[in-house]
Structure formats: structure tokens, C-alpha cells
Design a protein around this motif. Structure first.
Motif: not given
Length: 100
Positions: A3-4, A10-11, A50, A67-69, A72, A6-8
Motif C-alpha cells: 500500500e505504501e 501516485a505521488r 500530501g 482514495s488516498g492515492a 496524493l 502504491h501511494l509513493w
């Protein structure tokens, strides 16, 4: 851990996209200027993506809908775009008023 990452991703995509879109709106005068503004925009998007995304989501009142993604991705693109514009404007203003 997945998950982390995936967020990086997207960022990173948001940061690069914001910097790339900025190049279209205000073309740089040299390769050096383009590279420095692109790098600055990308780094600012990674660092401030963020908080910028959270701020935007709260201001729009859509925090439960994205979503969080997405937060970001959008925040990173916006932070990257704004950093590039601020640096580009500062460079042009300094050139305009510095050559007297």
C-alpha cells in the motif's frame, strides 16, 4: 508495504505530471531553466503533495469520496505545478528588474 509503494507511485506520477504540464504553459528559455524548474517542481510535488492534497480535499468537502492515492496524485500535481510557476515567475522577474 504494498500500500505504501502504491501511494509513493501516485505521488511520483502526480509530481512529474504537474511539472510536465507546467512546461506547456510557460516555455523555458533554456535547457538549464527547464531542467531546474522541472526538478524543483518534481521535488516539491513529492514533499508537499500530501499536505496539498489533504488541504484541497478538505476545502472541496470530498474527503470521503476519494482514495488516498487520488489525494496524493492530485496534491502532488498541484504542488508541483505551483512550485514550477513560482520559480519561473521569480526567474523572469529577477531578469526583468535585474538588467538595469
Amino acid at each position: 508495504m504494498a500500500e505504501e509503494s502504491h501511494l509513493w507511485i501516485a505521488r511520483g506520477i502526480g509530481s512529474v505530471a504537474g511539472a510536465a504540464v507546467s512546461l506547456i504553459y510557460l516555455l523555458p528559455r533554456s535547457r538549464h531553466e527547464a531542467a531546474s524548474r522541472f526538478l524543483t517542481g518534481t521535488v516539491c510535488g513529492l514533499v508537499f503533495g500530501g499536505p496539498t492534497g489533504v488541504w484541497a480535499v478538505e476545502r472541496l468537502g470530498i474527503s470521503g469520496l476519494v482514495s488516498g492515492a487520488e489525494v496524493l496524485l492530485t496534491g502532488s500535481a498541484a504542488a508541483s505545478l505551483m512550485a514550477w510557476w513560482a520559480l519561473g515567475a521569480a526567474v523572469r522577474i529577477s531578469r526583468r528588474y535585474g538588467q538595469k
